[in-house]
Design a protein around this motif. Structure first.
Motif, PDB file in Angstrom:
ATOM      1  N   GLN A 136      -0.789 -15.060   1.546  1.00 46.09           N
ATOM      2  CA  GLN A 136      -2.072 -14.722   1.065  1.00 46.09           C
ATOM      3  C   GLN A 136      -1.877 -13.325   0.835  1.00 46.09           C
ATOM      4  N   VAL A 137      -2.811 -12.930  -0.283  1.00 47.35           N
ATOM      5  CA  VAL A 137      -2.694 -11.415  -0.933  1.00 47.35           C
ATOM      6  C   VAL A 137      -3.568 -10.644   0.229  1.00 47.35           C
ATOM      7  N   ILE A 138      -2.819  -9.642   0.843  1.00 45.52           N
ATOM      8  CA  ILE A 138      -3.297  -8.666   1.758  1.00 45.52           C
ATOM      9  C   ILE A 138      -3.104  -7.036   1.073  1.00 45.52           C
ATOM     10  N   PRO A 139      -4.285  -6.546   1.038  1.00 50.08           N
ATOM     11  CA  PRO A 139      -4.222  -5.194   0.342  1.00 50.08           C
ATOM     12  C   PRO A 139      -3.380  -4.197   0.891  1.00 50.08           C
ATOM     13  N   SER A 140      -2.794  -3.267   0.037  1.00 52.95           N
ATOM     14  CA  SER A 140      -1.344  -2.592   0.500  1.00 52.95           C
ATOM     15  C   SER A 140      -2.131  -1.617   1.644  1.00 52.95           C
ATOM     16  N   TYR A 141      -3.224  -1.154   1.496  1.00 58.80           N
ATOM     17  CA  TYR A 141      -3.845  -0.296   2.752  1.00 58.80           C
ATOM     18  C   TYR A 141      -4.143  -0.900   4.062  1.00 58.80           C
ATOM     19  N   ILE A 142      -3.698  -2.113   3.933  1.00 54.52           N
ATOM     20  CA  ILE A 142      -4.075  -3.013   5.613  1.00 54.52           C
ATOM     21  C   ILE A 142      -2.784  -2.844   6.134  1.00 54.52           C
ATOM     22  N   THR A 143      -2.616  -1.930   7.168  1.00 56.85           N
ATOM     23  CA  THR A 143      -1.130  -2.190   7.566  1.00 56.85           C
ATOM     24  C   THR A 143      -1.203  -2.425   9.093  1.00 56.85           C
ATOM     25  N   LYS A 144      -2.479  -2.633   9.651  1.00 57.75           N
ATOM     26  CA  LYS A 144      -2.292  -3.100  11.274  1.00 57.75           C
ATOM     27  C   LYS A 144      -2.041  -4.539  11.108  1.00 57.75           C
TER      28      LYS A 144
END
Length: 391
Positions: free
Chosen positions: A50-58
């Motif tokens: 699934q697509v996960i935004p690049s700013y989501i890091t946790k």
């Protein structure tokens, strides 16, 4: 023709299993799957990529528990199957409902032998946190461990093995006797053996797949370089609410706010809005059954989809289901009471005194408007997270 195609697909998938063992699925099995499950085995839903935004890091994914479409599909079936309760009346989804961002609209949930002691926590974006422990009191080391603890709870799902209850071995025997679970476990793990470890892995993978990143917050965050910059898609009120949420407050020596924001992001870390693992109790110490103070609660679900975009609450708030109104939540944090709480987070007691935020009405309205922007829409309707049983 479709039956033959399904048979071929299932056999091909099984031939690519972890240990290359092939266990036949008969044509009758496929027909039974069609009768019982609405899953298209020709085209499994996308859970793993699934697509996960690049700013989501946790990410709290446990080593060796990366999501696969096959295991998450098995987890989905287990999640919605009432056979996982001793009397066949309760599933995981009974207390974690898709239409409420996988929480419950009841203050406490109904189990097979009574009601739960705490409100059922939302499961949306459970993966995206530095916090690896689960339950309100963090008693489960991982999501995998957590996933079968309600099944083995006397009140919740009844396979406790104590006081006359069936035990977990009885559940495994029940699943083994079905005509679809052995094949689904083989599809997910490469053999038909059903065990608690595999049940945990499948449930955890399905739960970690439940994500929500189609909110107005995500739209705005994709247009700027950091969380603190005003979002061009926000109203002035929503940007004010974001600023108040993100910025730490400035207190005088009496713990009265005299400047700054209200510091929500100190514990509810943006952009995941997940709980800081070092957080202690938030000042809510009541118990749902009025049995006394409950100061052990230190965890929180993500604040994403705490309400829908129109402001409708996704169930009750806090571990006691204190209300479904964000105004009451802000009222709580506006004036923290230290009485009877030896586990209160230090951020809520500057100078050793319970904080007093002195929120104005405009500030309250702005924060609530901002929290509404954290809601997506796909999570409530996407079929891959829905009930796979035809009935």
């Amino acid at each position: 023709m479709r039956t033959v195609l399904l048979l071929i697909i299932c056999l091909c998938l099984l031939s690519c299993s972890n240990d290359d063992n092939l266990v036949s699925i008969t044509e009758n099995d496929v027909l039974n799957f069609s009768d019982i499950l609405s899953i298209d085995f020709e085209n499994l839903p996308n859970y793993s990529n699934q697509v996960i935004p690049s700013y989501i890091t946790k990410d709290n994914t446990t080593f060796g528990s990366n999501i696969t479409d096959e295991a998450a599909t098995l987890g989905r079936v287990l999640f919605y199957d009432k056979q996982l309760s001793s009397n066949n009346t309760v599933s995981c989804a009974s207390c974690h409902k898709q239409e409420f961002a996988f929480s419950d609209n009841l203050q406490v949930s109904n189990g097979v032998n009574g009601v739960t002691g705490r409100h059922s926590m939302r499961l949306v974006n459970a993966r995206f946190s530095d916090e690896t422990r689960f339950f309100w009191d963090e008693r489960a080391e991982t999501l995998e461990v957590q996933s079968t603890m309600p099944i083995q709870d006397h009140v919740e799902m009844g396979f406790s093995g104590e006081n006359g209850d069936l035990n977990f071995g009885d559940l495994i025997s029940r699943l083994e006797s079905t005509n679809y679970y052995p094949a689904l476990f083989n599809l997910a793990f490469g053999d038909t053996t059903i065990s608690e470890d595999k049940i945990q892995l499948a449930l955890a993978q399905f739960i970690r797949s439940i994500q929500s990143f189609d909110s107005r917050f995500d739209e705005g965050r994709s247009l700027v370089n950091n969380n603190g910059t005003p979002f061009p898609n926000y109203t002035q009120q929503e940007n004010l609410g974001k600023q108040l949420f993100m910025q730490a407050p400035v207190f005088n020596n009496q713990s009265q706010r005299i400047d700054g924001g209200i510091g929500c992001a100190g514990c509810h870390q943006a952009p995941e809005f997940s709980i800081d693992p070092n957080s202690l109790n938030n000042g809510v110490i009541g118990s749902a059954d009025n049995s006394g103070a409950d100061v052990l609660v230190t965890r929180s679900p993500s604040l994403r989809d705490v309400v829908k975009s129109n402001g409708t609450a996704n169930g009750q708030f806090m571990h006691i289901g204190v209300s479904s109104n964000l105004v009451t939540v802000l009222n709580h944090y506006d004036n923290i009471n230290l009485a009877g709480n030896n586990n209160l987070d230090p951020r809520l007691r500057p100078n050793g005194i319970g904080q007093q935020l002195n929120l104005t009405q405009d500030e309250r309205d702005a924060v609530i408007a901002f929290i509404q922007t954290l809601a997506g829409s796909d999570i409530y309707t996407n079929n891959k997270w829905s009930n796979p049983f035809n009935d």
